[in-house]
Write an enzyme that holds these catalytic residues in place. Structure first.
Site, PDB file in Angstrom:
ATOM      1  N   GLY A   9       0.849  -1.195   0.000  1.00  0.00           N
ATOM      2  CA  GLY A   9       0.000   0.000   0.000  1.00  0.00           C
ATOM      3  C   GLY A   9       0.879   1.237   0.000  1.00  0.00           C
ATOM      4  O   GLY A   9       2.063   1.155  -0.360  1.00  0.00           O
ATOM      5  N   CYS A  10       0.324   2.358   0.418  1.00  0.00           N
ATOM      6  CA  CYS A  10       1.066   3.635   0.389  1.00  0.00           C
ATOM      7  C   CYS A  10       2.463   3.448   0.982  1.00  0.00           C
ATOM      8  O   CYS A  10       2.612   3.002   2.123  1.00  0.00           O
ATOM      9  CB  CYS A  10       0.298   4.697   1.182  1.00  0.00           C
ATOM     10  N   PHE A  11       3.500   3.813   0.203  1.00  0.00           N
ATOM     11  CA  PHE A  11       4.860   3.498   0.635  1.00  0.00           C
ATOM     12  C   PHE A  11       5.373   4.367   1.771  1.00  0.00           C
ATOM     13  O   PHE A  11       6.375   4.054   2.373  1.00  0.00           O
ATOM     14  CB  PHE A  11       5.845   3.425  -0.536  1.00  0.00           C
ATOM     15  N   TRP A  12       4.662   5.448   2.078  1.00  0.00           N
ATOM     16  CA  TRP A  12       5.090   6.287   3.213  1.00  0.00           C
ATOM     17  C   TRP A  12       5.010   5.470   4.516  1.00  0.00           C
ATOM     18  O   TRP A  12       5.964   5.409   5.277  1.00  0.00           O
ATOM     19  CB  TRP A  12       4.215   7.535   3.351  1.00  0.00           C
TER      20      TRP A  12
END
Ligand code: SME
Length: 301
Positions: A9-12
């Site tokens: 999912g969102c890599f942050w």
């Protein structure tokens, strides 16, 4: 040193999770397994490039075996959700394990089978060789370190557990005394996680007897199969109770406790020697993330 590319999912948030896991040496966020050259974040965001947001993880397998890293990865995703993690939707948010060394496929597949066995629906997680990876630009690297209040699809507690465990290992060292170990374990969990009650009950003949704990006074003896603790002992499994009033036979040491988790402690032959019990004043405090990391934590006790 080994490397693997993980799309969660969102890599942050995914990077912030992996970077704190003991044995991870470095992380870099970027785009994996797409079909254009040198994609930008904005291009990937259109969801037409085939890329997944991913974290390239370098790790030391002597400290973090591959199977453990893949299990940690599964803990941080919803493995049944196709192209959607949290509120983030699109093929760029698909989940996947992309490996560079074909010899690793067997180990990774074993963890996939282990995870698949927990569900009746098929996993939505890709397992493929890494065909390409392009790092994202600098502002996306270590995003949540640079922007501590930035958007994150993962719950904040998932970032605290890996550090709690590595600090606990360092704190306990080779101290052999079980009371000393359990006392500082309860204190450290409580200091970091701020639960209502954290403590241990230890098996003494046919009962659990109160051991080291942090929090209000608690009942001192619990029978085999009684309450959540005695049931966890009897059934030899972690029990997550979202609402204590819904758990038949729950023993209320405090009327303030509304949800709890109980994790069995085992000796080296696998026999249950006690339980870790954690209580919260809120409903539904605990879920599979707590279960996963607290099971990991009791292994070092
Ligand atoms: N609620 C537990 C008893 C222990 S207290 O939560 C500290 C149970 O039902 O076993």
């Amino acid at each position: 040193m080994k490397e693997i590319c993980l799309a969660g999912g969102c890599f942050w948030g995914a990077e912030h999770y992996f970077r704190n896991i003991e044995g991870v040496v470095s992380t870099e966020v970027g785009f994996a397994n797409g079909n254009t050259q040198s994609p930008t974040y904005e291009q990937v965001y259109t969801d037409t490039t085939g890329y997944a947001e991913a974290v390239h993880v370098s790790y030391d397998p002597s400290k973090l075996p591959l199977e453990e890293l893949i299990r940690d990865f599964f803990c941080a995703i919803d493995p049944l959700s196709l192209n959607k993690q949290g509120e983030d939707e699109g093929t760029r948010y698909r989940t996947g394990v992309y490996y560079s060394d074909p010899d690793e496929l067997e180990t990774i597949s074993r963890v996939f089978s282990e995870e698949q066995a927990k569900y009746s629906e098929p996993l939505a997680v890709e397992l493929q060789p890494l065909t390409n990876f392009f790092p994202a630009d600098e502002r996306h690297q270590d995003y949540l370190v640079k922007n501590p209040d930035g958007y994150c699809h993962l719950p904040l507690k998932i970032f605290r557990y890996p550090k709690l465990i590595s600090d606990l290992k360092a704190l306990l060292g080779d101290e052999p005394d079980p009371v000393a170990r359990l006392s500082n374990a309860a204190a450290l969990i409580q200091e970091r996680m701020r639960f209502f009650w954290t403590g241990f009950y230890l098996v003494k003949s046919d009962e659990l007897v109160l051991g080291p704990f942090q929090g209000p006074i608690a009942c001192m003896r619990i029978g085999f199969g009684r309450g959540v603790c005695g049931t966890s002992w009897k059934e030899d499994r972690t029990i997550v109770v979202p609402d204590v009033e819904e758990f038949p036979g729950h023993i209320a040491c405090s009327s303030l406790s509304r949800s709890e988790i109980v994790v069995p402690l085992r000796d080296c032959s696998g026999n249950v020697t006690g339980v870790l019990d954690i209580d919260s004043t809120e409903l539904s405090t605990f879920d599979r993330i707590d279960a996963f990391w607290l099971e990991r934590l009791v292994n070092i006790l």
